[in-house]
Design a protein around this motif. Structure first.
Motif, PDB file in Angstrom:
ATOM      1  N   SER A   1       1.876   2.764 -10.334  1.00  0.00           N
ATOM      2  CA  SER A   1       0.969   3.022 -11.447  1.00  0.00           C
ATOM      3  C   SER A   1       1.302   4.412 -11.934  1.00  0.00           C
ATOM      4  O   SER A   1       1.529   5.316 -11.138  1.00  0.00           O
ATOM      5  N   TYR A   2       1.352   4.584 -13.236  1.00  0.00           N
ATOM      6  CA  TYR A   2       1.679   5.900 -13.761  1.00  0.00           C
ATOM      7  C   TYR A   2       1.168   6.036 -15.179  1.00  0.00           C
ATOM      8  O   TYR A   2       0.867   5.055 -15.851  1.00  0.00           O
ATOM      9  N   VAL A   3       1.078   7.261 -15.592  1.00  0.00           N
ATOM     10  CA  VAL A   3       0.725   7.560 -16.973  1.00  0.00           C
ATOM     11  C   VAL A   3       2.025   7.938 -17.674  1.00  0.00           C
ATOM     12  O   VAL A   3       2.712   8.864 -17.241  1.00  0.00           O
ATOM     13  N   PRO A   4       2.400   7.214 -18.721  1.00  0.00           N
ATOM     14  CA  PRO A   4       3.643   7.536 -19.417  1.00  0.00           C
ATOM     15  C   PRO A   4       3.633   8.976 -19.942  1.00  0.00           C
ATOM     16  O   PRO A   4       2.600   9.497 -20.332  1.00  0.00           O
ATOM     17  N   THR A   5       4.807   9.591 -19.931  1.00  0.00           N
ATOM     18  CA  THR A   5       4.940  10.957 -20.423  1.00  0.00           C
ATOM     19  C   THR A   5       5.872  10.968 -21.633  1.00  0.00           C
ATOM     20  O   THR A   5       6.530   9.978 -21.924  1.00  0.00           O
TER      21      THR A   5
END
Length: 92
Positions: free
Chosen positions: A46-50
């Motif tokens: 799970s990640y927050v796009p950068t």
């Protein structure tokens, strides 16, 4: 990189060496982490796009399949022909 709808996944079977394993992985739930399943290297995260770093990556003998289960992400793509003759950096 394959960026398409899961509904079209079967169309890529002829070019994906471990297609049967991909379907198996997608049919099961996995905790976040990295897994080696046969010849597949699978990363669940799970990640927050950068913001785009401006660096493209290319693989000589691998395909990257990204499956978004929730949310959305904008991809930046280039053509491999534009990279011909360019030396690879440490990240490939």
């Amino acid at each position: 990189m394959i960026h398409d709808s899961l509904a079209n996944l079967t169309q890529y079977a002829p070019i994906l060496e471990s297609f049967d394993r991909i379907q198996e992985v997608l049919a099961s739930s996995h905790e976040e982490g990295s897994y080696q399943i046969g010849t597949l290297s699978v990363t669940v995260e799970s990640y927050v796009p950068t913001a785009f770093s401006g660096i493209f990556r290319a693989h000589d003998s691998a395909a990257t399949l990204v499956v978004m289960l929730q949310g959305e992400e904008l991809f930046g793509l280039t053509y491999s022909e534009r990279c011909k003759g360019v030396a690879k950096d440490d990240a490939g």
